[in-house]
Design an enzyme around this catalytic site. Sequence first.
Site, PDB file in Angstrom:
ATOM      1  N   THR A 175      61.736  39.622  38.049  1.00  0.00           N
ATOM      2  CA  THR A 175      61.332  38.662  36.960  1.00  0.00           C
ATOM      3  C   THR A 175      59.627  38.625  37.178  1.00  0.00           C
ATOM      4  OG1 THR A 175      61.370  36.542  38.157  1.00  0.00           O
ATOM      5  CG2 THR A 175      63.184  37.477  36.714  1.00  0.00           C
ATOM      6  N   GLY A 226      52.338  30.989  41.995  1.00  0.00           N
ATOM      7  CA  GLY A 226      52.787  31.565  40.379  1.00  0.00           C
ATOM      8  C   GLY A 226      52.059  32.886  40.019  1.00  0.00           C
ATOM      9  N   GLU A 270      49.779  34.293  35.378  1.00  0.00           N
ATOM     10  CA  GLU A 270      48.378  34.753  34.802  1.00  0.00           C
ATOM     11  C   GLU A 270      47.534  35.787  35.625  1.00  0.00           C
ATOM     12  OE1 GLU A 270      47.208  30.385  32.628  1.00  0.00           O
ATOM     13  OE2 GLU A 270      48.467  30.276  34.615  1.00  0.00           O
TER      14      GLU A 270
END
Lengths: 168, 687, 317
Positions: B581, B649, B652
């Site tokens: 993912t 994360g 972005e």
Amino acid sequence: MTVKGDEPIVGEKLATSLMVNGNLYNVDVDSRTSLLDFLRETLGLTGTKKGCDHGQCGACTIHINGQRTLSCLTFVAMHDGDEITTIEGLATGDELHPVQAAFLEHDGYQCGYCTPGQLMSAAAMLDEPWGPDDADVAEAMSGNICRCGAYQRIVAAIQAVRQAKAIS
Amino acid sequence: MSVGTPIDRIEGRLKVTGAADYTSDRILDGMLYGIPVGSTIAAGRVVRVDAKDALAVPGVVAVYDHTNFETLHSHGRSSLKDGIVDEHRAPLSDDDVQYYGQYVALVIAHTLESAQEGAALVRVTYAPSAVRNAPITPDEGERKLGSHRGDPDAAFAASAIKVDQTYRTPVETHNPIELHATVAAWEGERVTLFETSQAIVNHQRVLTEMLGAKSDNVRVLTHYLGSGFGGKLWPWPQSPLAAAAARKLGQPVKIVITREQMFMNVGHRPKTAQRVRISAGTDGRLTSLQHDSTNHTNMLDDYDEDCAEATTYFYSVPNLRVTSGVAKRNVGSPTSMRGPGAVPGLFATESALDELAIALNMDPLALRLRNVPQRDEGLDIPFTSCHVAECYELGAQKFGWDQRTAAVGSMHRDGMILGWGMAGCSWIADRLDCEVRVELSPGSARVFCAVQDIGTGTYTMLAQIASDALGLPVRDVTISIGDSSLPPGPMSGGSMATASVIPPTIAACKDALHKRERAAAQETVVGYGRSNGTFGGEPKKSSHSFGAHFIEVTWQPEIARLRVRRVVSVIDGGKIINPKTARNQIEGAIVFGVGMALFEETRYDPRTAAPLNRNFADYVVASNADHPAMDVTFLDYPDYDLNPLGARGVGEIGLAGVAAAITSAVHHATGVRVRDLPVTIEDLIGR
Amino acid sequence: MTRAASLDDALRAAASSQYCAGGTTLIDLMRQDVMRPERVVAINRLPLTSIDTTADGGLRIGALATNSDVAHHERVRADYRVLSEAILSGATTQIRNMATTGGNLLQRTRCIYFRDPHSACNKREPGSGCPAIAGYNRNLAVLGTSEHCIASNPSDQNVALMALGAAIDVRSVAVTRTIPIDQFYRLPGETPEIETVLEPGELIVGVTLPPMRGWRSHYLKLRDRQSYEFALASAAVAVRLDGSTLADVRIALGGVGTIPWRTPAAEAALRGATVSRDAFRAAAEIALRDARPQSENGFKIELAKRCLTQALIEVTA
């Protein structure tokens, strides 16, 4: 959609008989209703998605008589006698269609919203005359916009299915 | 061990069978359809709304405007704790019009077709006033001084080698495929809001206040989101409209906005004008860096894009100053769009570095390596970790960068001219407050948190994390998220959700296991975990992700065709929970970057300030045939300062730097330096 | 809505109605509130789908033959390749499966002012003005414009049909006639609201292509992204070669004209010429000689020249 002049118009009802995922529906439909809105709001088959309502994104792709088409750009009343297949009808019972299984394995999605349209396009393109290369698949699938950008995986998933088909 | 393995998404089957329930799929008994009517002026007042013909359409139940709607409370954009909304003015609250398409009426009907018919028959009379619509400049607006160190003016003046250029990014519109929607259903004083939200906890806070309701009575649900890219973080006016209309009429109301309204009423990345002054010694060491940026904002809100967000720490440079300003215009409220600040900001600074490399007659890669920051010089603190040098070196090696010949147009393949460019990138890595509850039964567990999965894989990562923490197979772990009545979770924004959920999930699992030791055999025990965020705090260490993109374009001047063919990206994004993912996220962000660099621009009419290309044909995003061959590598170094698994994360970071790498490649192929995105054919062959 | 069961049904229902076949233009524009028919006549069941060889070796395509069926038809691939390539470069498979030959002939402009019912537009509301001329016109025309309208014709199919010299068969209750395609489209002039010579109630029933044995043909389309986008400039070319001499040539340009743009002067310059890049480029200069740039689309002139030059190189390679 308006009508000429300022008089409001009653939505005319037309008797329409069509098959959806193997089930026969005899319905009186508003002549203005798109096939997409009929599937979603009347039949409750919400797997087919609305992305733009103007034929510019492909999210509403379904099969009409086995051919992939856009359900937002057609009136349901014009499909009397037709056979519609939606994403809900792609699998056979619990057995996923090969493109569905391939999308799972190759992660051919992120948010999943364009996915029903991608899968209906992918399933149909297996029987269309496209060349063997990744670029051919990419072109074949360019009518389905994926804003999440899962394109490389969508192509990989479809190529895997084509290769498996060729071997078998 | 599940963390670190590329398992299939646990909700995948729902997505591929069309069974995942998105907001607009909701059909409730007695549900009415709402269609907002938008203004056809950008500035002025609503004089009259004539609903006579609309109300005469069979099936139309009500037409609301500012004279007959509920009072909603406006909510100022304040803080994560109090609730954030970018368009703080409540819809239909007065006769004021500040942007083209602003909602001035709402039609409610029994069927979608009747509502559409009615909406087309609403006639609005306006008193227009002058439209503020002028282009922006990098020094416009009250200047805010940001980070600064040393004496950049003197250093710039003293340096022989320098670049002083202005870079511009246009308005970009998020355009997720899923249209924003709200389905509101009241039962007495209690309301359930099915929303398209990346931040359901925040949404619940804001709507509670706007509706004048009690917090316990407002519940927000987003089980599945058709992505948002930042545009679905904060509530937009269709949400209080649907909620208030449903309350007034005593029936559920569904509003699904149109693709046109997606360009006007739910935010956009504001246009930026950014001046970069950068200088270096002949050895390539930077001597000064100045970054002055302006973005437009709407008349009532002050949205600051913060373009220099990465500038302050991403380069080792002793003399630096950044300033920012906003320029008020008659436009809808801007909002966060994937990588706000650093994405447009890095386009400017990395482009300037590319130009500086040419002025130095130096390889752009070597220039980056010469100026890798060893610490956060802006805050004067160390990084938690920074492996950007390895990103550059590994990326160059995988790409074959040492084969590059610097002369413009000097490289060819298959009769096409090649352009090879590169850029560095960075993005914040932080945590937000988060609470998690785990119910542990014999052989299975359920994890509860009011976080949401926006396509980033949150369902699956939570299952992997809990699976490892509990010693249970992933298939025996159920994830319940997307419901604001669950323990409060983080927004899915800023690439912070994963890092935020890890500590409390692990803590809740540990708590549950501990309680199970003291419980009866068949009993279900409940564990709790809670952790405080780091975002917005005063850090002791500077926490970021880093990366490098190497990009090949092909240029065929005989048909003026420029295409991005090949991208190699290396990302230092912490420990990767799920490589499948995560890689998809980076690839998707690169595709997003192709759109940003080559295609995307929302154009506004200079006279009416209407967004002209407000549809999916005229606002061009990358199609499948536009995607390059992408090779993504994660360095996978854990960042244990951020959480026990070392994960950051990655939603972005993949977009940051891509546009600059593309324009660097475009210059290498064509000799044309594009400083105003997007790159167009007329940039390359002349107007 | 009238769901016509026969051609006569359809023609009789035609007064103050709009025919709907594939719906890909009509429904799009109805939803934009740009086209507002009182009544829609659904003609999708009429028996007008066949594709047959004509007596003289040409090809007759029924008006309701879908774009996909035409593009993949073996005779089209063999003898009218430009038509197949043009169709396949347009839209997407889903749209090509629905769009019909007749409907495509009547495809309407993508000018955003035409498509915005709140905007002035001489084509949609005669006399209201043309905001495109001083506004957003990057995708609009440089050939065939007037001071009243600069809207470009976006079709790919029609550019190929123009190059092939197609004839359009039309029926009404009273009249049966055939219109050569180069007389079918009207320049905007002072009446941009009139796009074709069709009279109210007339229905396109088929398209006839002349025999093209011995010709090679090709379509090249240039646009911003790689797929699913209208042309910025396109070229349909057909050539009959005699060794390396061009015995005959036909050229039509797309994306740059207010109508599909045949270029007889460029054709004349090439007839009898030896195949060469320079000859092609010189012809392209002639083809765009009368082009008038607007504020944002001047680049299309050079782009169209490169497109035509390259198309001729590719078809003669």
